[in-house]
Design an enzyme around this catalytic site. Structure first.
Site, mmCIF file in Angstrom:
data_model
loop_
_atom_site.group_PDB
_atom_site.id
_atom_site.type_symbol
_atom_site.label_atom_id
_atom_site.label_comp_id
_atom_site.label_asym_id
_atom_site.label_seq_id
_atom_site.Cartn_x
_atom_site.Cartn_y
_atom_site.Cartn_z
ATOM 1 N N ARG A 156 -9.717 54.482 16.680
ATOM 2 C CA ARG A 156 -9.936 53.667 17.889
ATOM 3 C C ARG A 156 -8.708 52.814 18.195
ATOM 4 N NH1 ARG A 156 -14.866 49.312 18.821
ATOM 5 N NH2 ARG A 156 -14.057 48.341 20.717
ATOM 6 N N TYR B 159 -17.732 47.286 32.644
ATOM 7 C CA TYR B 159 -16.644 48.257 32.528
ATOM 8 C C TYR B 159 -15.964 48.553 33.867
ATOM 9 C CZ TYR B 159 -17.754 49.269 27.670
ATOM 10 O OH TYR B 159 -17.940 49.174 26.315
ATOM 11 N N ASN C 148 -20.213 57.138 21.352
ATOM 12 C CA ASN C 148 -19.398 57.142 22.564
ATOM 13 C C ASN C 148 -18.351 58.238 22.551
ATOM 14 O OD1 ASN C 148 -20.250 55.057 24.324
ATOM 15 N ND2 ASN C 148 -19.583 53.540 22.813
ATOM 16 N N HIS D 282 -21.239 53.628 31.397
ATOM 17 C CA HIS D 282 -20.115 52.703 31.588
ATOM 18 C C HIS D 282 -19.567 52.792 33.013
ATOM 19 C CE1 HIS D 282 -19.353 52.138 26.980
ATOM 20 N NE2 HIS D 282 -20.601 51.937 27.336
ATOM 21 N N CYS E 123 -27.184 53.430 26.036
ATOM 22 C CA CYS E 123 -26.155 52.395 26.088
ATOM 23 C C CYS E 123 -26.836 51.052 26.255
ATOM 24 C CB CYS E 123 -25.242 52.672 27.268
ATOM 25 S SG CYS E 123 -23.952 51.438 27.449
HETATM 26 P P1 NAD Z 1 -18.281 52.662 12.660
HETATM 27 O O1 NAD Z 1 -16.811 52.749 12.682
HETATM 28 O O2 NAD Z 1 -18.923 51.621 11.831
HETATM 29 O O3 NAD Z 1 -18.846 54.111 12.273
HETATM 30 C C1 NAD Z 1 -20.194 54.285 11.909
HETATM 31 C C2 NAD Z 1 -20.276 55.251 10.768
HETATM 32 O O4 NAD Z 1 -19.997 56.584 11.201
HETATM 33 C C3 NAD Z 1 -19.293 54.963 9.633
HETATM 34 O O5 NAD Z 1 -20.004 54.545 8.497
HETATM 35 C C4 NAD Z 1 -18.576 56.288 9.442
HETATM 36 O O6 NAD Z 1 -18.309 56.589 8.101
HETATM 37 C C5 NAD Z 1 -19.549 57.258 10.065
HETATM 38 N N1 NAD Z 1 -19.021 58.580 10.409
HETATM 39 C C6 NAD Z 1 -17.786 58.923 10.841
HETATM 40 N N2 NAD Z 1 -17.733 60.245 11.056
HETATM 41 C C7 NAD Z 1 -18.961 60.745 10.755
HETATM 42 C C8 NAD Z 1 -19.531 62.045 10.784
HETATM 43 N N3 NAD Z 1 -18.824 63.111 11.134
HETATM 44 N N4 NAD Z 1 -20.832 62.182 10.416
HETATM 45 C C9 NAD Z 1 -21.558 61.121 10.043
HETATM 46 N N5 NAD Z 1 -21.071 59.882 10.006
HETATM 47 C C10 NAD Z 1 -19.791 59.698 10.349
HETATM 48 O O7 NAD Z 1 -18.748 52.564 14.181
HETATM 49 P P2 NAD Z 1 -19.692 51.553 14.964
HETATM 50 O O8 NAD Z 1 -18.866 50.458 15.475
HETATM 51 O O9 NAD Z 1 -20.912 51.273 14.212
HETATM 52 O O10 NAD Z 1 -20.055 52.474 16.200
HETATM 53 C C11 NAD Z 1 -20.613 53.746 15.983
HETATM 54 C C12 NAD Z 1 -20.628 54.558 17.246
HETATM 55 O O11 NAD Z 1 -21.561 54.028 18.167
HETATM 56 C C13 NAD Z 1 -19.292 54.594 17.977
HETATM 57 O O12 NAD Z 1 -19.100 55.880 18.518
HETATM 58 C C14 NAD Z 1 -19.468 53.565 19.058
HETATM 59 O O13 NAD Z 1 -18.630 53.811 20.153
HETATM 60 C C15 NAD Z 1 -20.912 53.765 19.397
HETATM 61 N N6 NAD Z 1 -21.618 52.635 20.036
HETATM 62 C C16 NAD Z 1 -22.229 52.918 21.206
HETATM 63 C C17 NAD Z 1 -22.949 51.962 21.869
HETATM 64 C C18 NAD Z 1 -23.528 52.341 23.193
HETATM 65 O O14 NAD Z 1 -23.730 51.483 24.038
HETATM 66 N N7 NAD Z 1 -23.792 53.628 23.432
HETATM 67 C C19 NAD Z 1 -23.081 50.683 21.321
HETATM 68 C C20 NAD Z 1 -22.475 50.418 20.093
HETATM 69 C C21 NAD Z 1 -21.737 51.411 19.454
HETATM 70 C C1 G6P Z 2 -20.659 47.844 24.547
HETATM 71 C C2 G6P Z 2 -20.817 49.279 24.951
HETATM 72 C C3 G6P Z 2 -20.754 50.176 23.775
HETATM 73 C C4 G6P Z 2 -19.509 49.913 22.965
HETATM 74 C C5 G6P Z 2 -19.496 48.464 22.530
HETATM 75 C C6 G6P Z 2 -18.189 48.131 21.849
HETATM 76 O O1 G6P Z 2 -21.838 47.409 24.028
HETATM 77 O O2 G6P Z 2 -21.998 49.538 25.629
HETATM 78 O O3 G6P Z 2 -20.788 51.490 24.244
HETATM 79 O O4 G6P Z 2 -19.497 50.736 21.826
HETATM 80 O O5 G6P Z 2 -19.629 47.626 23.614
HETATM 81 O O6 G6P Z 2 -18.354 46.990 21.081
HETATM 82 P P1 G6P Z 2 -17.297 46.589 19.965
HETATM 83 O O7 G6P Z 2 -17.832 45.364 19.348
HETATM 84 O O8 G6P Z 2 -17.218 47.766 19.037
HETATM 85 O O9 G6P Z 2 -16.018 46.395 20.693
HETATM 86 MN MN MN Z 3 -22.233 51.706 25.915
#
Ligand code: NAD
Ligand code: G6P
Ligand code: MN
Length: 433
Positions: free
Chosen positions: A93, A253, A147, A199, A169
């Site tokens: 990232r 966004y 994402n 977004h 989301c």
């Molecule tokens: P993070 O960096 O903590 O990753 C979460 C876990 O995924 C880690 O423990 C990592 O080891 C694991 N991982 C990596 N590759 C993997 C694979 N191939 N199979 C299984 N596990 C795997 O990330 P985070 O900050 O917790 O965010 C996780 C995801 O959720 C990101 O893609 C982020 O963008 C997304 N997110 C989306 C929203 C939304 O609004 N849709 C909100 C929050 C986070």
């Molecule tokens: C928002 C979005 C998520 C994104 C997050 C990032 O909630 O909806 O899609 O993953 O922000 O938050 P962070 O704390 O990882 O910057």
């Molecule tokens: Mn989102």
């Protein structure tokens, strides 16, 4: 009981999901929660998994928490699969955020070049997960948070036969909470008609206790202190003239598109001082995991609210519960358009209000989007589609095309240069190229 499998279970957001399941145990009796991660996330999985076990124990709720690196073993007979993984972790990232800045282009996790490359890394993995699901739990719903959630949902709809997929989301919840706060009322009293893409979603109408109140909300949003945002997005106020004429509630966004220059300056300043968002999040995450390790902690710590994804579990748990209980309530989700927005293809993913039934979300027809926002939404949809095709085929030219279509880049030459540098930087996670 219900079996839920969470892929990327080592995420710092997991306590939120567990809290959501505990709160709803009566209506949503989950008997098993399987947290799946990979070797690189093993330690995080242990720490967060042990906290999850303490949380259910403290709450006195009989949810069995399983921790595993074996995805297939976990997926067997699952009812719901949620995904929250990050291919390449925060290090990837940080590259998505820093590399574009060198070219004076927005460096953001889900927008522009960063969004493209996060999609290119993520889509092959999600397609593998679907393959496993087709074999081991073909009737399970995939609730995807990973994402870029819109592009990922698009890829699943377009390149697999698994139709039970919903992208989620927390942005719509965040907007609703922000609007309620401005109005000084409980969020439950506010209803917003959401439509657009992930977004890239707009509030087309707003109601308080069923009474239209959009004009008032737009007036309130003109005060920069009131502007609706999220922890991860700079809170730069909207120009009142713009907002009034737009006549819709933009999502946080949208600043990347309607304030590209200001946001770029803000990102470059941050990159040079506190670091990019990934670098800030890394520190937040280290603090969170320090807390999670404390054997006396048995609730979700409030510090988690510093992350942009705060309250995401409400979206996940509300969705799962409404499917399970056939609630037929209205929730904004990412789903096949099916004609609901007339200027988007029927078979593309859109983010809009749906009625959530046992058979899944049923999109509520919007007709067309207002002309002022229609073009941008279509352009981003073209970007997502071409990007998803590049992710599946490994066609470099398609990746360049996707980026040239994206309004944050504005040059085919720049698109090529950025793609070239980012393909190299991320090659470990891009086996298809
Ligand atoms: P993070 O960096 O903590 O990753 C979460 C876990 O995924 C880690 O423990 C990592 O080891 C694991 N991982 C990596 N590759 C993997 C694979 N191939 N199979 C299984 N596990 C795997 O990330 P985070 O900050 O917790 O965010 C996780 C995801 O959720 C990101 O893609 C982020 O963008 C997304 N997110 C989306 C929203 C939304 O609004 N849709 C909100 C929050 C986070
Ligand atoms: C928002 C979005 C998520 C994104 C997050 C990032 O909630 O909806 O899609 O993953 O922000 O938050 P962070 O704390 O990882 O910057
Ligand atoms: Mn989102």
């Amino acid at each position: 009981g219900i079996k839920i499998v969470t892929i990327g279970g080592g995420s710092s957001y997991t306590p939120e999901l567990v809290e959501g399941l505990i709160k709803r145990y009566e209506e949503l009796p989950v008997s098993e929660l399987w947290l799946v991660d990979i070797e690189a996330g093993k330690e995080k999985l242990q720490i967060v998994g042990n906290l999850a076990k303490r949380m259910v124990k403290k709450a006195g709720v009989p949810i069995d928490i399983h921790l595993t690196l074996d995805r297939k073993a976990a997926l067997k007979d699952a009812d719901f699969v949620t995904t929250q993984f990050r291919v390449g972790l925060l290090e990837a990232r940080a590259k998505d955020e820093r590399i574009p800045l060198k070219y004076n282009v927005i460096g953001q996790e889900t927008n522009g070049p960063g969004g493209l490359f996060k999609g290119l890394r993520t889509i092959p993995v999600i397609l593998e997960i679907i393959k496993d699901m087709e074999e081991l739990c073909p009737d399970a719903w995939l609730v995807n948070f990973t994402n870029p959630a819109g592009m990922v949902t698009e890829a699943v709809l377009r390149y697999t036969n698994h139709k039970k997929v919903v992208g989620l989301c927390n942005v719509p919840i965040g907007i609703r909470m922000g609007v309620a706060q401005m109005l000084g009322v409980e969020a439950e009293r506010v209803h917003i008609d959401f439509a657009g893409l992930n977004h890239m979603v707009f509030g087309l109408d707003v109601y308080l206790d069923g009474v239209p109140i959009k004009d008032e909300v737009i007036r309130l949003m003109n005060d920069p202190n009131n502007s609706v945002t999220m922890k991860n997005i700079a809170n730069i106020g909207w120009e009142p003239e713009f907002l009034q004429a737009l006549n819709a509630i933009p999502c946080p966004y949208h600043r990347y598109y309607y304030k590209t220059r200001e946001m770029l300056v803000d990102e470059q300043e941050k990159a040079a001082t506190v670091g990019t968002r990934a670098e800030v999040v890394k520190k937040l995450e280290d603090e969170l995991f320090k807390l999670y390790k404390d054997p006396n902690l048995d609730i979700k710590p409030p510090q988690l609210e510093q992350r942009g994804g705060a309250y995401y579990s409400d979206a996940a748990c509300n969705l799962i519960s409404s499917i399970y209980n056939d609630k037929r309530d209205i929730q904004p989700v990412n789903i096949r358009n099916n004609g609901a927005i007339s200027s988007i293809e029927d078979d593309s993913a859109v983010e809009l209000n749906c009625i959530i039934t046992k058979e899944g979300p049923k999109p509520i027809a919007v007709g067309d989007l207002p002309v002022a926002v229609r073009g941008l939404v279509q352009q981003i949809k073209s970007f997502e589609r071409v990007a998803a095709e590049a992710a599946v085929t490994g066609d470099v030219n398609k990746a360049v095309l996707a980026l040239a279509i994206n309004p944050l880049v504005g040059s085919d030459k720049l698109a090529k240069e950025i793609v070239t540098e980012m393909l190299e930087a991320h090659k470990e996670y891009l086996p298809q190229f």
